[in-house]
Design a protein around this motif. Structure first.
Motif, mmCIF file in Angstrom:
data_model
loop_
_atom_site.group_PDB
_atom_site.id
_atom_site.type_symbol
_atom_site.label_atom_id
_atom_site.label_comp_id
_atom_site.label_asym_id
_atom_site.label_seq_id
_atom_site.Cartn_x
_atom_site.Cartn_y
_atom_site.Cartn_z
ATOM 1 N N MET B 2 -20.071 -21.182 26.032
ATOM 2 C CA MET B 2 -18.941 -21.556 26.872
ATOM 3 C C MET B 2 -19.257 -22.847 27.612
ATOM 4 S SD MET B 2 -17.912 -17.917 28.480
ATOM 5 C CE MET B 2 -16.172 -18.081 28.701
ATOM 6 N N SER B 3 -18.218 -23.636 27.809
ATOM 7 C CA SER B 3 -18.385 -24.877 28.551
ATOM 8 C C SER B 3 -18.613 -24.549 30.021
ATOM 9 C CB SER B 3 -17.130 -25.729 28.385
ATOM 10 O OG SER B 3 -17.264 -26.911 29.108
ATOM 11 N N ALA B 4 -19.672 -25.097 30.607
ATOM 12 C CA ALA B 4 -20.054 -24.707 31.960
ATOM 13 C C ALA B 4 -19.269 -25.461 33.032
ATOM 14 C CB ALA B 4 -21.538 -24.949 32.154
ATOM 15 N N THR B 5 -18.598 -26.516 32.656
ATOM 16 C CA THR B 5 -17.938 -27.327 33.672
ATOM 17 C C THR B 5 -16.434 -27.065 33.689
ATOM 18 O OG1 THR B 5 -17.730 -29.095 32.076
ATOM 19 C CG2 THR B 5 -19.630 -29.176 33.553
ATOM 20 N N PHE B 48 -2.247 -16.875 27.097
ATOM 21 C CA PHE B 48 -3.356 -17.419 27.886
ATOM 22 C C PHE B 48 -4.698 -17.168 27.188
ATOM 23 C CE2 PHE B 48 -5.276 -17.486 32.463
ATOM 24 C CZ PHE B 48 -5.970 -18.636 32.116
ATOM 25 N N ARG B 49 -5.312 -18.257 26.729
ATOM 26 C CA ARG B 49 -6.629 -18.182 26.069
ATOM 27 C C ARG B 49 -7.646 -18.999 26.874
ATOM 28 N NH1 ARG B 49 -3.995 -15.148 23.713
ATOM 29 N NH2 ARG B 49 -3.501 -14.846 21.526
ATOM 30 N N GLY B 50 -8.845 -18.512 26.955
ATOM 31 C CA GLY B 50 -9.901 -19.231 27.682
ATOM 32 C C GLY B 50 -10.423 -20.430 26.911
ATOM 33 N N GLN B 51 -10.314 -20.398 25.593
ATOM 34 C CA GLN B 51 -10.752 -21.490 24.699
ATOM 35 C C GLN B 51 -12.193 -21.915 24.973
ATOM 36 O OE1 GLN B 51 -8.751 -22.040 22.318
ATOM 37 N NE2 GLN B 51 -6.748 -22.833 22.862
ATOM 38 N N GLY B 52 -13.038 -20.965 25.272
ATOM 39 C CA GLY B 52 -14.462 -21.281 25.410
ATOM 40 C C GLY B 52 -14.869 -21.829 26.762
ATOM 41 N N HIS B 53 -13.965 -21.885 27.708
ATOM 42 C CA HIS B 53 -14.336 -22.431 29.019
ATOM 43 C C HIS B 53 -14.823 -21.337 29.960
ATOM 44 C CE1 HIS B 53 -13.259 -26.713 29.006
ATOM 45 N NE2 HIS B 53 -12.519 -26.347 27.972
ATOM 46 N N GLN B 54 -15.877 -21.670 30.706
ATOM 47 C CA GLN B 54 -16.434 -20.706 31.648
ATOM 48 C C GLN B 54 -15.639 -20.727 32.963
ATOM 49 O OE1 GLN B 54 -20.641 -21.217 32.056
ATOM 50 N NE2 GLN B 54 -20.736 -19.910 33.857
ATOM 51 N N ASN B 55 -15.152 -21.903 33.304
ATOM 52 C CA ASN B 55 -14.376 -22.060 34.539
ATOM 53 C C ASN B 55 -13.034 -22.712 34.222
ATOM 54 O OD1 ASN B 55 -16.202 -21.331 36.892
ATOM 55 N ND2 ASN B 55 -17.515 -22.660 35.675
ATOM 56 N N LEU B 56 -11.990 -22.137 34.749
ATOM 57 C CA LEU B 56 -10.644 -22.688 34.534
ATOM 58 C C LEU B 56 -9.923 -22.763 35.872
ATOM 59 C CD1 LEU B 56 -9.787 -20.340 31.564
ATOM 60 C CD2 LEU B 56 -9.919 -22.803 31.339
ATOM 61 N N VAL B 57 -9.235 -23.868 36.101
ATOM 62 C CA VAL B 57 -8.393 -23.954 37.287
ATOM 63 C C VAL B 57 -6.973 -23.580 36.860
ATOM 64 C CG1 VAL B 57 -7.466 -25.456 39.073
ATOM 65 C CG2 VAL B 57 -9.805 -25.792 38.279
ATOM 66 N N VAL B 58 -6.451 -22.544 37.475
ATOM 67 C CA VAL B 58 -5.120 -22.056 37.110
ATOM 68 C C VAL B 58 -4.154 -22.417 38.241
ATOM 69 C CG1 VAL B 58 -3.754 -20.018 36.498
ATOM 70 C CG2 VAL B 58 -6.163 -20.161 35.820
ATOM 71 N N LEU B 59 -3.138 -23.206 37.888
ATOM 72 C CA LEU B 59 -2.178 -23.662 38.896
ATOM 73 C C LEU B 59 -0.833 -23.011 38.649
ATOM 74 C CD1 LEU B 59 -2.946 -27.502 38.670
ATOM 75 C CD2 LEU B 59 -3.984 -25.843 40.233
ATOM 76 N N ALA B 99 -11.404 -27.787 43.609
ATOM 77 C CA ALA B 99 -11.850 -26.632 42.816
ATOM 78 C C ALA B 99 -13.038 -27.015 41.935
ATOM 79 C CB ALA B 99 -10.697 -26.112 41.960
ATOM 80 N N CYS B 100 -12.978 -28.220 41.399
ATOM 81 C CA CYS B 100 -14.074 -28.660 40.520
ATOM 82 C C CYS B 100 -15.367 -28.867 41.298
ATOM 83 C CB CYS B 100 -13.682 -29.949 39.805
ATOM 84 S SG CYS B 100 -12.398 -29.675 38.594
ATOM 85 N N GLN B 101 -15.248 -29.351 42.519
ATOM 86 C CA GLN B 101 -16.455 -29.547 43.333
ATOM 87 C C GLN B 101 -17.128 -28.218 43.621
ATOM 88 O OE1 GLN B 101 -15.541 -31.877 46.770
ATOM 89 N NE2 GLN B 101 -15.677 -33.804 45.641
ATOM 90 N N THR B 102 -16.311 -27.176 43.789
ATOM 91 C CA THR B 102 -16.848 -25.843 44.064
ATOM 92 C C THR B 102 -17.764 -25.370 42.933
ATOM 93 O OG1 THR B 102 -14.690 -25.376 45.000
ATOM 94 C CG2 THR B 102 -16.140 -23.494 44.713
ATOM 95 N N THR B 103 -17.392 -25.719 41.713
ATOM 96 C CA THR B 103 -18.140 -25.191 40.565
ATOM 97 C C THR B 103 -19.059 -26.222 39.915
ATOM 98 O OG1 THR B 103 -16.372 -25.828 39.075
ATOM 99 C CG2 THR B 103 -16.270 -23.601 39.985
ATOM 100 N N GLY B 107 -13.970 -34.017 36.143
ATOM 101 C CA GLY B 107 -12.959 -34.542 35.238
ATOM 102 C C GLY B 107 -13.505 -35.822 34.665
ATOM 103 N N SER B 108 -12.905 -36.921 35.055
ATOM 104 C CA SER B 108 -13.384 -38.217 34.602
ATOM 105 C C SER B 108 -14.700 -38.549 35.277
ATOM 106 C CB SER B 108 -12.356 -39.278 34.952
ATOM 107 O OG SER B 108 -12.906 -40.544 34.775
ATOM 108 N N GLU B 109 -15.645 -39.067 34.519
ATOM 109 C CA GLU B 109 -16.932 -39.442 35.098
ATOM 110 C C GLU B 109 -17.106 -40.955 35.093
ATOM 111 O OE1 GLU B 109 -18.568 -37.299 32.006
ATOM 112 O OE2 GLU B 109 -19.278 -35.651 33.235
ATOM 113 N N GLY B 110 -16.044 -41.661 34.773
ATOM 114 C CA GLY B 110 -16.119 -43.112 34.771
ATOM 115 C C GLY B 110 -16.771 -43.687 33.532
ATOM 116 N N TRP B 111 -17.148 -42.853 32.580
ATOM 117 C CA TRP B 111 -17.774 -43.339 31.349
ATOM 118 C C TRP B 111 -16.716 -43.459 30.255
ATOM 119 C CZ3 TRP B 111 -19.305 -40.221 26.755
ATOM 120 C CH2 TRP B 111 -19.978 -40.987 25.798
ATOM 121 N N LYS B 112 -16.537 -44.653 29.754
ATOM 122 C CA LYS B 112 -15.632 -44.794 28.615
ATOM 123 C C LYS B 112 -16.372 -44.235 27.409
ATOM 124 C CE LYS B 112 -13.296 -48.368 25.902
ATOM 125 N NZ LYS B 112 -12.978 -49.798 25.823
#
Lengths: 121, 287
Positions: B2-5, B48-59, B99-103, B107-112
């Protein structure tokens, strides 16, 4: 019968997909009411070996709105999640306009669009 | 696996929530995608599928207490459910970033995401790319197969290694032109790429030797200059000349100015040659 799964790539970190095409495709997908998945950037996911790519690759009849089929094929392969070629259709938003792209994604006749991007060997 | 981020956001319109207006849904989708998040629109809990993600933000736009929501394909995912009723897209981005900071997700890391992708239908495993790249982007697998090992080492917008590939097997999907961008390869492309390799051979068989010499000359001129601005202009002029002399490899000036010292280049070239040789020998043994 349920519609085939659709994956939309925003190509968020570059300007190689014309903005009017990627915006137009996204708008038409939302308007259509079909279920679809969207990702910010397939290149980024490939570089991170994102396991989500494996989930997408396993979906039968997957349609991917992104860029050149050869690029998409090897991006998935690079992430360790190769696409099953007979099972996927890649719609190239770098060469098609929004209407042509959506016609392919939503399974309608593409009219004058002759730039077929079906993934083939 | 699962994706950890947290990179994936779910716009949820299932139980106990108000559907989004079409315009608002499009605006949210666009804002989140452009910020680097993957987004799923979920209209019923069955979709609703998790698609391999460990953390999901649900809005969602919830009318009261937030319901219990569980993806269909996994019970292991951590859901970070947030009520966004009445918020505009900027405020929603703030909610997602919190929410992302909590875990620890991003998102974007500034790397193209700029890195080579190998077309193994064309690659002949000649290892020219590994020998050529000075930034350790390439490596070899245990079986002696060329592979891209360090994507983030690649110099943004530099397609030089694809130019030295005699089989046009190296793609940069975000490059402006074909066939490097993944467009189909035609016979003219193959002939053109082969000519470029020949040009580099004529220049001494080693593009980096030429780079080293040119850089040394430019540096020597640079050190004599008292006016920094003039010196910089002179250096840029030299680099442009160098590019033209190399058959327009389209290498960004930034990549050229970041080249290692002459000694480091020599050491790197020897190391790469050794790695490539060992990989090829391993492969021969396996055949």
């Amino acid at each position: 019968m349920s519609s085939p799964p659709i994956l939309y790539c925003r190509c968020a970190y570059a300007k190689v997909v014309p903005k009017e095409v990627k915006d137009g495709v996204l708008e038409q997908l939302v308007e259509s009411g079909v279920a679809f998945e969207s990702v910010a950037d397939l290149c980024n996911m490939s570089a991170k070996r994102d396991p989500t790519l494996a989930c997408y690759a396993q979906q039968p009849g997957l349609k991917i709105a992104a860029c050149y089929p050869r690029a998409v094929k090897w991006l998935f392969a690079a992430a360790g999640s190769p696409l099953t070629e007979e099972n996927v259709e890649i719609v190239n938003m770098r060469t098609l306009n929004a209407d042509e792209s959506c016609a392919q994604l939503l399974g309608e006749p593409s009219g004058e669009a002759d730039n077929t991007t079906q993934e083939t060997e | 696996m699962m994706s950890a981020t947290v990179q994936r956001v779910v716009l949820y319109e299932g139980q106990a929530s108000e559907p989004f207006q079409k315009g608002a849904r499009l605006e949210l989708l666009t804002a989140l995608l452009d910020r680097g998040y993957s987004v799923s629109c979920v209209q019923t809990d069955d979709d609703f599928r998790g698609q391999g993600h460990q953390n999901l933000v649900v809005l969602g736009q919830f009318n009261g207490p937030i319901p219990t929501i569980t993806p269909q394909d996994t019970k292991e995912a951590n859901l970070h459910v947030r009520d966004i009723a009445g918020l505009d897209s900027d405020q929603v981005l703030g909610v997602v970033e919190d929410a992302c900071q909590t875990t620890g997700g991003v998102g974007s890391e500034g790397w193209k995401p700029w890195f080579p992708v190998i077309d193994y239908d064309r690659c002949t495993n000649c290892m020219q790319c590994l020998s050529f790249c000075l930034f350790d982007v390439y490596g070899a697998t245990e079986e002696g197969k060329i592979t891209v090992r360090n994507e983030t080492n690649c110099k943004t917008d530099c397609p030089a290694c694809s130019r030295v590939c005699p089989e046009v097997a190296i793609l940069f999907p975000k490059y402006k032109a074909g066939p490097i961008n993944g467009d189909e390869v035609n016979t003219d492309d193959v002939r053109r790429e082969a000519m470029k390799v020949d040009i580099s051979s004529l220049l001494g068989g080693d593009i980096y030797s030429m780079l080293r010499d040119r850089n040394a000359k430019a540096k020597s001129r640079f050190s004599k200059e008292r006016d920094d601005e003039r010196a910089l202009k002179e250096r840029q002029r030299c680099l442009k000349k160098l590019q033209a002399g190399m058959g327009d490899l389209d290498i960004p000036a930034e990549a050229l100015t970041n080249l290692p010292s002459a000694d480091e280049i020599r050491l790197k070239a020897e190391q790469s040659k050794k790695i490539a040789q060992e990989a090829l020998e391993r492969q021969k043994k396996d055949l």
